[in-house]
Design an enzyme around this catalytic site. Sequence first.
Site, PDB file in Angstrom:
ATOM      1  N   VAL A 461       8.936  -4.917  -0.342  1.00  9.41           N
ATOM      2  CA  VAL A 461       7.662  -5.627  -0.277  1.00  9.41           C
ATOM      3  C   VAL A 461       6.771  -4.990  -1.336  1.00  9.41           C
ATOM      4  O   VAL A 461       6.422  -3.816  -1.246  1.00  9.41           O
ATOM      5  CB  VAL A 461       7.018  -5.519   1.117  1.00  9.41           C
ATOM      6  CG1 VAL A 461       5.703  -6.290   1.145  1.00  9.41           C
ATOM      7  CG2 VAL A 461       7.966  -6.048   2.185  1.00  9.41           C
ATOM      8  N   GLN A 517       4.899   0.934  -9.338  1.00 10.77           N
ATOM      9  CA  GLN A 517       4.299  -0.127  -8.532  1.00 10.77           C
ATOM     10  C   GLN A 517       4.618   0.099  -7.059  1.00 10.77           C
ATOM     11  O   GLN A 517       5.789   0.184  -6.654  1.00 10.77           O
ATOM     12  CB  GLN A 517       4.749  -1.521  -8.950  1.00 10.77           C
ATOM     13  CG  GLN A 517       3.868  -2.648  -8.411  1.00 10.77           C
ATOM     14  CD  GLN A 517       2.414  -2.569  -8.915  1.00 10.77           C
ATOM     15  OE1 GLN A 517       2.153  -1.979  -9.967  1.00 10.77           O
ATOM     16  NE2 GLN A 517       1.473  -3.141  -8.181  1.00 10.77           N
ATOM     17  N   LEU A 518       3.578   0.222  -6.273  1.00  9.88           N
ATOM     18  CA  LEU A 518       3.707   0.499  -4.849  1.00  9.88           C
ATOM     19  C   LEU A 518       4.609  -0.538  -4.183  1.00  9.88           C
ATOM     20  O   LEU A 518       4.390  -1.735  -4.311  1.00  9.88           O
ATOM     21  CB  LEU A 518       2.317   0.486  -4.200  1.00  9.88           C
ATOM     22  CG  LEU A 518       2.273   0.780  -2.703  1.00  9.88           C
ATOM     23  CD1 LEU A 518       2.634   2.240  -2.441  1.00  9.88           C
ATOM     24  CD2 LEU A 518       0.889   0.460  -2.139  1.00  9.88           C
ATOM     25  N   HIS A 519       5.612  -0.065  -3.455  1.00  6.59           N
ATOM     26  CA  HIS A 519       6.512  -0.978  -2.761  1.00  6.59           C
ATOM     27  C   HIS A 519       6.992  -0.364  -1.456  1.00  6.59           C
ATOM     28  O   HIS A 519       7.228   0.836  -1.353  1.00  6.59           O
ATOM     29  CB  HIS A 519       7.705  -1.372  -3.642  1.00  6.59           C
ATOM     30  CG  HIS A 519       8.463  -0.217  -4.205  1.00  6.59           C
ATOM     31  ND1 HIS A 519       8.040   0.491  -5.316  1.00  6.59           N
ATOM     32  CD2 HIS A 519       9.630   0.364  -3.827  1.00  6.59           C
ATOM     33  CE1 HIS A 519       8.902   1.458  -5.590  1.00  6.59           C
ATOM     34  NE2 HIS A 519       9.879   1.398  -4.697  1.00  6.59           N
ATOM     35  N   LEU A 520       7.134  -1.207  -0.476  1.00  7.58           N
ATOM     36  CA  LEU A 520       7.576  -0.833   0.861  1.00  7.58           C
ATOM     37  C   LEU A 520       9.043  -1.203   1.027  1.00  7.58           C
ATOM     38  O   LEU A 520       9.444  -2.326   0.728  1.00  7.58           O
ATOM     39  CB  LEU A 520       6.737  -1.574   1.909  1.00  7.58           C
ATOM     40  CG  LEU A 520       7.170  -1.456   3.371  1.00  7.58           C
ATOM     41  CD1 LEU A 520       6.899  -0.049   3.898  1.00  7.58           C
ATOM     42  CD2 LEU A 520       6.450  -2.503   4.232  1.00  7.58           C
TER      43      LEU A 520
END
Length: 617
Positions: A461, A517-520
């Site tokens: 995500v 890039q921030l990702h879950l």
Amino acid sequence: MLQKKELPKLNEGFARIVFCHNENDVEATIKAYTALGPLDTLSNGCFGQKNPDAKIQLGIMKFLKKVEAPSSVGSSSDSVQDSAYPQASDANNICCKGTTKDSLLLGVASKEVKESENLAKGSVDADVSVDEITTLAFPSISTADFQFNNETASDIIVEKVEEFVNKLENARLVLVDLTHGSKILSLVRTKAEKRNIDSKKFFTFVGNITQLYSQGGLRCNVIANAANWRLKPGGGGVNAAIFTAAGLALETATKERANSLLPGHAVVVPLPSDSPLYTREGVSHVIHVLGPNMNPQRPNSLNNDYKKGCSILREAYTSLFTGFLSILRSRSKLPRRISEKLALTPLDLKDPSLDPRNHLTNSDQKIKRDDGCVYERSKKCKGANDETVADISAPSSTYGKVTGDKSKLEGPTSKTWGSWAQALYHIAMHPEKHKDELLEVLDDVLVLNDLYPKACKHLLVLARHEGLDGLVDVHQEHLQLLMTMHAVGLKWAEKLLHEDSSMVFRLGYHLAPSMRQLHLHVISQDFNSNHLKNKKHWNSFNTAFFRDSVDVIEEIKNHGKATIKDEDSQLSMELRCHRCRSAHPNIPRLKSHISICQAPFPHALLENGHLVLAPKT
């Protein structure tokens, strides 16, 4: 280059022997070994040795011009696709038992083709460098066992080549057949000449498509396979020959991409580094393509319906060449430090998908692998976890601008990232360019498959906000974004649980991500994946390096930032089962254990929504 000396042997205690036959070989080998990092490995074995039974070296024979090119080598079939190739057992003998007399002649004949035949423009000649340009070698699709008319097929080949050839830039196409008397090669050469197609961008070549470099001296990074619809080994033609030459690695890699193929379609398969076709020939990708069938003795015959057949064959070549272009696009974006990392012959190439050979030199530049977006070997050298992008059949993601071996951030963070690490950032900023890779597009987040999943189900995500490269950049004002990312991840986990209620999911972030890039991560806890290969892979998801989403949200609420410390030590911890916490010496032993371990998850994971399970009925 020893003369009248006994050559070294592996049984004398050597792990690896590379035979050099000229100064370029020596220079390339030295360059490769000096470029190796502490985590790089080269396969054991003996590489580059000529056939010890040959009385005269092939190079000397060519130099003295004493080799007569045979008028026919191998089968007399008109097409490379099926009957023109040896049966699988024969191909295996050629590939695995050294150079045979026939294959030696084939190699010489293909290099001396201009002397032995008066070939039309578009044929290979001595002025064409075989080491400088990324090359796709492809057989004539459907003209052998599928009995498609050669005259019509040649028209379509030339038509599609003419359509794509100007899009190739520093790359080229090569139509390959096994015999000099090939009707399809003759037809295509003549028609290509009439249309004035650039012979440096497209030509024909006589040779075995599984031995183009070792026997013919033609380096081809990508080869096309005239596949069957099941995408499995079988038959006696090019499909069997390629699967045999590539070994089980190709069959396994193909299954990860697709289980079947429709006529007119193609699937790009990065060739694993342990494949013999990769180590011997330098082939980084195989593109499976399925054409129309005109043979009434084979399933799904078109019963001589050439209107439909021509349409399918055009689609097949379009899919094939589009797949090749996608490989070129991904390579052209790779950092220079990777493309120049190792400079050995194809005998020593390691990671096929990260193989941006768009500027190879005569010293046999060696590179690494792409699967489309992110590349494992480069990240191993960096000591970080592979965090990859979309699970697609052909590489297509965009990379950051390369400056030397690094690419500066366009956002406010001061950290410097390798250009391969920019892929998620570019997807987040320009989702319209990556529609086929995305599972869901929302205002604040995107959802996509991890390209190298570390479990049966592994999604990302991805935040769409500029300047958020990881947890270190997250503060109180980003709390709502984190809650949105968690809600979307939870929704997808529940959707997957509806499909398979036996799964268990965990949602979380890496302390120090290797991708900008921030990702879950939304990852199933079976960890059943061929891409989970080493200690860092495991520990990045099963130590404090992996921060549960619910804990991060709670910390941001209470303290305005997430706790980030001592991340490197977590990755080097011993391997322990995520259920029973038993220790294991290596990844294979750990995988064997977790496949049967039925212990309950640790109490800490069962609390506060750390794990997502199917509701009890």
